[in-house]
Write an enzyme that holds these catalytic residues in place. Structure first.
Site, mmCIF file in Angstrom:
data_model
loop_
_atom_site.group_PDB
_atom_site.id
_atom_site.type_symbol
_atom_site.label_atom_id
_atom_site.label_comp_id
_atom_site.label_asym_id
_atom_site.label_seq_id
_atom_site.Cartn_x
_atom_site.Cartn_y
_atom_site.Cartn_z
ATOM 1 N N ASP A 30 39.477 39.696 39.987
ATOM 2 C CA ASP A 30 38.099 40.204 39.989
ATOM 3 C C ASP A 30 37.154 39.290 40.759
ATOM 4 O O ASP A 30 35.953 39.248 40.476
ATOM 5 C CB ASP A 30 37.574 40.389 38.550
ATOM 6 C CG ASP A 30 38.502 41.218 37.686
ATOM 7 O OD1 ASP A 30 38.920 42.291 38.150
ATOM 8 O OD2 ASP A 30 38.823 40.788 36.567
ATOM 9 N N GLY A 83 42.125 46.579 40.769
ATOM 10 C CA GLY A 83 41.134 47.440 41.399
ATOM 11 C C GLY A 83 40.268 46.668 42.367
ATOM 12 O O GLY A 83 39.856 45.549 42.079
ATOM 13 N N HIS A 84 40.024 47.257 43.536
ATOM 14 C CA HIS A 84 39.140 46.646 44.519
ATOM 15 C C HIS A 84 37.967 47.582 44.773
ATOM 16 O O HIS A 84 38.158 48.752 45.109
ATOM 17 C CB HIS A 84 39.898 46.373 45.819
ATOM 18 C CG HIS A 84 40.901 45.268 45.697
ATOM 19 N ND1 HIS A 84 41.856 45.016 46.650
ATOM 20 C CD2 HIS A 84 41.092 44.350 44.726
ATOM 21 C CE1 HIS A 84 42.593 43.990 46.271
ATOM 22 N NE2 HIS A 84 42.145 43.578 45.105
ATOM 23 N N GLN A 106 44.989 40.755 41.718
ATOM 24 C CA GLN A 106 44.827 39.830 40.605
ATOM 25 C C GLN A 106 44.470 38.416 41.108
ATOM 26 O O GLN A 106 43.875 38.286 42.158
ATOM 27 C CB GLN A 106 46.076 39.802 39.710
ATOM 28 C CG GLN A 106 46.278 41.051 38.878
ATOM 29 C CD GLN A 106 47.242 42.032 39.501
ATOM 30 O OE1 GLN A 106 48.094 41.695 40.309
ATOM 31 N NE2 GLN A 106 47.125 43.281 39.108
#
Length: 422
Positions: free
Chosen positions: A13, A40-41, A221
């Site tokens: 993140d 998630g990006h 990650q």
């Protein structure tokens, strides 16, 4: 132009998606080399926000985007993501998927939920997307690969070998499991829909290397979630370090030239596990609120804390960072005093490196160096010289403590809110 690996230096993140999107313009191919749709990006382009889970961020620049053999793929999620991009008129013809990549099957998700439930209060806090069991099957040679679902006869033969035992165990534990016919029919359809994207991506990358076309490798990650180098067992199921870019894409390690570590200006993590600099006070709440610290995939609230350079030095040691991209620096504006963890105290010892024992980690006391903050809004700063003096001092202190130059500074979510330090 040299080949570059972009990776997270903390617990994920950190803002890798924005950085990859920015850098992609200068590369011919962008490769995702590990993880699955548990990562998630978030990409902000003008008034539009896109949340990618599998497809590399280079898709917005119409670069060759590759899902490497080290990625585990949920084909349903992949197809949903492709549909969203198509509706937004973003071309997807340049996507390529490794035929060697492992496939997340329905029973992987069921099994992960069973495992996490049985851990009780010791649960890891996984995303329950079947990532871990898929990697487990890969290692135990019980996996299903992308090339399998593209051939229905081959898929059935594969399932007839690996599925019966899984079905028996799941049913014995009181859970429902789809039949082999249902799985075969569903996943063969997925194979038909993605077939045109599937190829030997290692050969494709060899062509890029031979033609001296630069490649950008996109990690998911962060290093402290690495299965080997993270805080075990509170880790993800793959290697998130720079070396995994070679293994997860099928290129030689000698082809990895630049290693860019993405560092959030403070520290966050999602899920369970140790977090030495965590702030459970008004400052922690402030960081979470201003930084919009919620997981891209799960929506879970991220835990927030001060920047920890013990973590960052560990990341540098394992990966050999050539530069740092510092993100979310703007979130720190308005805090009177900033703290940076430089070492830990454990009982009567001072520790300069991150320990491996959970018993020790749980009792660590961070030792901080305090720096004055800044009140100015830095969101519109275009150059390093435009930043407030105390902001520059904060950046320079990070460089001094970690031993790596901060070459890119993000002061907001937009592409334009990025400073490239000369």
């Amino acid at each position: 132009m040299k080949n570059t690996v972009v990776l997270g230096t903390q617990w994920g993140d950190e803002g890798k998606g924005k950085l990859v999107d920015l850098l992609s313009e200068n590369y011919d191919a962008v490769v995702r080399f590990q993880g699955g749709n548990n990562a998630g990006h978030t990409i902000v382009i003008g008034e539009n926000t896109y949340k990618l889970r599998l497809i590399p961020s280079g898709i917005f620049h119409q670069k060759t985007c590759i899902l490497g053999n080290g990625v585990v793929i949920d084909p349903q999620v992949l197809l949903e993501e492709l549909e969203v991009l198509q509706k937004a008129d973003i071309g997807i013809d340049n996507l390529r998927i490794s035929e060697r990549a492992q496939v997340i099957m329905p029973y992987h998700k069921i099994w992960e939920a069973i495992e996490e439930k049985n851990r009780g209060k010791n649960k890891i806090g996984t995303t329950l997307k079947g990532i871990g069991p898929t990697y487990s099957d890969k290692i135990s040679r019980s996996g299903v690969r992308i090339c399998d679902i593209c051939d229905k006869d081959l898929l059935r033969k594969r399932l007839e070998i690996v599925f019966p035992l899984k079905e028996k165990v799941i049913v014995a534990l009181g859970e429902k499991c789809p039949t082999i016919d249902e799985i075969c029919d569903e996943y063969a359809k997925y194979g038909d829909l993605i077939r045109n994207y599937v190829t030997d991506t290692s050969l494709l990358l060899e062509e890029h290397i031979s033609a001296k076309k630069p490649i950008l490798f996109e990690g998911a990650q962060g290093i402290f979630l690495d299965i080997d180098h993270g805080i075990y067992p509170f880790v993800t199921s793959s290697n998130t370090c720079a070396g995994a870019a070679s293994l997860g894409s099928g290129v030689p390690p000698s082809c990895l030239h630049n290693i860019v570590g993405v560092v959030k200006a403070y520290t966050t993590r999602v899920g369970s596990g140790p977090f030495p600099t965590e702030l459970e006070d008004e400052i922690g709440e402030r960081l979470g609120k201003i930084g919009n610290e919620f997981g891209t995939v799960t929506g879970r609230k991220r835990r927030c804390g001060w920047l920890d350079t013990v973590l960052l030095k560990n990341t540098h040691r394992v990966n050999g960072l050539t530069s740092i991209a510092l993100t979310k620096l703007d979130v720190l504006s308005g805090i009177d005093e900033l703290k940076i963890c430089t070492q830990y105290k454990y009982q009567d010892q001072i520790l300069h490196h991150f320990p491996n024992s959970l018993n020790v980690i749980d009792d660590l006391e961070p030792v901080y160096e305090c720096l004055p903050g800044w009140t100015e809004d830095i969101a519109n700063c275009k150059n390093f010289a435009d930043l407030p003096v105390n902001c520059k001092n904060y950046i320079e202190k990070i460089e001094q403590l970690v031993g790596v130059s901060v070459d890119i500074i993000s002061v907001g979510p937009e592409r334009s809110q990025t400073i490239f330090k000369e």
